[in-house]
Design an enzyme around this catalytic site. Structure first.
Site, mmCIF file in Angstrom:
data_model
loop_
_atom_site.group_PDB
_atom_site.id
_atom_site.type_symbol
_atom_site.label_atom_id
_atom_site.label_comp_id
_atom_site.label_asym_id
_atom_site.label_seq_id
_atom_site.Cartn_x
_atom_site.Cartn_y
_atom_site.Cartn_z
ATOM 1 N N ASP A 224 0.881 -1.169 0.000
ATOM 2 C CA ASP A 224 0.000 0.000 0.000
ATOM 3 C C ASP A 224 0.915 1.215 0.000
ATOM 4 O O ASP A 224 1.745 1.377 0.905
ATOM 5 C CB ASP A 224 -0.869 0.026 1.264
ATOM 6 C CG ASP A 224 -1.921 -1.075 1.282
ATOM 7 O OD1 ASP A 224 -2.042 -1.804 0.277
ATOM 8 O OD2 ASP A 224 -2.628 -1.208 2.295
ATOM 9 N N ASP A 379 -13.336 -3.737 -1.241
ATOM 10 C CA ASP A 379 -13.055 -3.383 0.159
ATOM 11 C C ASP A 379 -14.333 -3.538 0.980
ATOM 12 O O ASP A 379 -14.979 -2.544 1.331
ATOM 13 C CB ASP A 379 -12.588 -1.917 0.243
ATOM 14 C CG ASP A 379 -11.299 -1.668 -0.520
ATOM 15 O OD1 ASP A 379 -10.375 -2.488 -0.418
ATOM 16 O OD2 ASP A 379 -11.219 -0.653 -1.228
#
Ligand code: 1PR
Length: 523
Positions: A224, A379
């Site tokens: 990330d 998500d």
């Protein structure tokens, strides 16, 4: 010098990088006359058979290629560069191929996930220097929905099993072409290029009787990436998506260095998520493109990049399409792009309209770069309910009761890095994205992210059972046994870890060692 035929689709950058890594120079053909002049020709292809042949014809390459191949000059075709040699393909039945090898290209007819994505073995059928210095037991990276079926089996160089055995490379004289991607197959793939460039005296890998090969479960390392408040681009990691600790963005290292480390430790794939891509525009975010370019020079496994892939209008009023954003990522070395927030908006529109428009980013990018190039990053967060009825969502009975003892839940999609919940569930989203042309699902879980408590098996089963494209399980990996659990209790084809790898709690090599005698993996 190697001449490379680039007809303008997909990631030729990794092929160039692999050849240059071996100290050879690459000349990119810019017209048919360059084919005629080539000493050794590499033809990598990705995407769609019909559009490839259309471009080859339009640019006048067909006659030059046919002439080159009929003269038995050194040729290495990769993926569509193999399929192009055949007479026709089910992918574009009305568009003829080069017809150098009698036979056709057919879609996989199997209950397994299609595309066939990942690391699989080869069984060598002919003497060749192309596999010098290899044992023949190595795995190579495949990503395709179609495979070649030659009329004469003698042309088969290797077989690979995916449901049924299929021809995974061919050889006739100096022409070799592989369905697998040597440029994405780590050291084994680099050896194939080396043997093409300059076959050394090494022993060829042995010919084997036709036995089954097995697709490996993939271990994916995820980075990330975002800028710190001081403006440095770093790998960060959240706890349930919160990446700040004492007010500061966690800084776990430099993206290029970490990607290289994971490649060396045996990661089967590397994913970069530009986690603030929903608010920043990636084409303005040149450092992220630079990360990709630098990484792809040294890392020879598939690279996925996500974050900010959507239509965008900049402050001057210039409009960029998601396809343009994706194209820039592919040019910079990405093999796949991953769409998060925009996929939710696309699916909401698709469900409301009840039909495809052909205009969404998923449809447009997959039409040009192939379904395998489009990953959907979901998500979801658990939303608990008392009972299954009454909600237009895919509700499951759960063994993990909610805060008020609820025994049922659905998996609510979110956008903008988990900041906003949407009225669509992960199962519906995954199915709709598959309909629209996505090739893979990257299934995160906000509940499990950064918790080290294991993958959300119920979530993964709900989604993997509903789609036929591969699912990458993500969020919650905290030990080697969590990877075993996800591979034995769900249909996930890949499992992703972030925090445990960044914090050096468990190296990728340890995960693989642990799994080695329990599930099929690439060592
Ligand atoms: O919405 O298309 O711009 O894409 C943004 C992308 O960034 C999405 O793929 C989204 O998942 C990701 N993202 C956005 N915010 C965050 C955040 O953490 N605040 N990261 C974020 C998502 C999930 C995984 C993580 C696994 C494994 N992170 O990438 O790596 O949960 O972690 P673990 O092994 O440590 O548990 P768009």
């Amino acid at each position: 010098m190697i001449t490379l035929l680039d007809y303008g689709a997909g990631n030729v950058r990794s092929v160039i990088n692999a050849i240059e890594k071996l100290g050879e120079t690459v000349y990119i053909a810019s017209g048919p006359e360059d084919i005629a002049r080539a000493d050794k020709l590499v033809f990598p292809g990705v995407g769609n058979f019909g559009s490839m042949m259309h471009v080859l014809r339009g640019k006048g390459y067909v006659a030059a290629l046919t002439h080159y191949l009929k003269a038995d000059r050194p040729f290495l075709g990769i993926c569509l560069g193999l399929q192009a040699l055949f007479e026709k393909s089910e992918e574009a039945p009305d568009i003829p191929g080069l017809g150098i090898i009698p036979g056709a290209v057919k879609r996989f007819d199997t209950d397994l996930s299609v595309p066939h994505i990942g690391w699989n073995g080869i069984v060598i059928q002919q003497e060749t220097a192309m596999f010098n210095h290899l044992s023949g037991a190595e795995k190579f990276y495949f990503v395709h929905s179609y495979h070649v079926v030659p009329n004469h089996p003698g042309v088969a160089l290797t077989y690979t099993t995916y449901g049924e055995p299929f021809v995974s490379s061919v050889k006739a004289g100096n022409m070799v072409a592989t369905q697998f991607h040597p440029e994405k197959s780590g050291d084994a793939g680099l050896a194939v290029f080396q043997n093409f460039i300059q076959p050394g005296p090494g022993r060829p890998a042995s010919i084997r009787p036709k036995t089954e090969t097995h697709l490996a479960k993939r271990i994916v390392a995820c980075l990330d990436v975002r800028a710190t408040d001081a403006g440095d681009l770093v790998v960060t990691k959240g706890d349930q998506y919160d990446v700040r600790e004492k007010g500061e963005v966690r800084d776990l290292g430099k993206p290029v260095d970490l990607a290289r480390r994971y490649y060396e430790e045996g990661a089967d794939e590397i994913t970069f998520l530009n986690i603030t891509g929903f608010r920043d525009f990636p084409l303005k975010d040149l450092p992220m493109l630079a990360v990709l370019k630098q990484t792809s020079r040294h890392v020879f496994v598939p690279l996925t990049i996500g974050g900010g892939i959507r239509d965008y209008t900049d402050p001057s009023g210039r409009m960029y399409t998601a396809l343009e954003v994706a194209a820039e990522y592919f040019r910079s070395g990405a093999d796949k792009i991953s769409i998060g927030s925009d996929a939710v908006a696309i699916v909401e529109d698709y469900l409301a309209a009840g039909e495809r428009t052909g205009k969404s980013a998923i449809e447009q990018i997959s039409a040009i770069y192939g379904n395998q190039a489009v990953v959907i990053s979901i998500d979801p967060r658990r939303a608990y309910v008392d009972r299954p009825g009454g909600k237009p969502h895919h509700v499951i009975e759960t063994e993990l009761p909610g805060p008020k003892g609820e025994r049922h839940c659905w998996f609510q999609c979110t956008v903008k890095g988990g900041r906003e919940g949407r009225p669509v569930d992960a199962v519906t989203l995954a199915k709709a994205c598959e309909d629209l042309g996505a090739g893979e699902i990257l299934l995160n879980s906000i509940d499990r992210d950064g918790t080290n408590s294991g993958f959300d098996i119920e979530l993964i089963n709900a989604v993997a059972d509903a789609v036929s494209i591969p699912v990458i399980a993500s969020s919650g990996a905290g030990s080697e046994s969590h990877f075993l659990e996800v591979f034995t209790r769900t249909g996930a084809e890949a499992a992703l870890g972030a925090g445990i790898f960044h914090r050096r709690e468990v190296p990728i090599s340890a995960v693989k060692k642990y799994l080695a005698d329990k599930v099929e993996i690439r060592l």
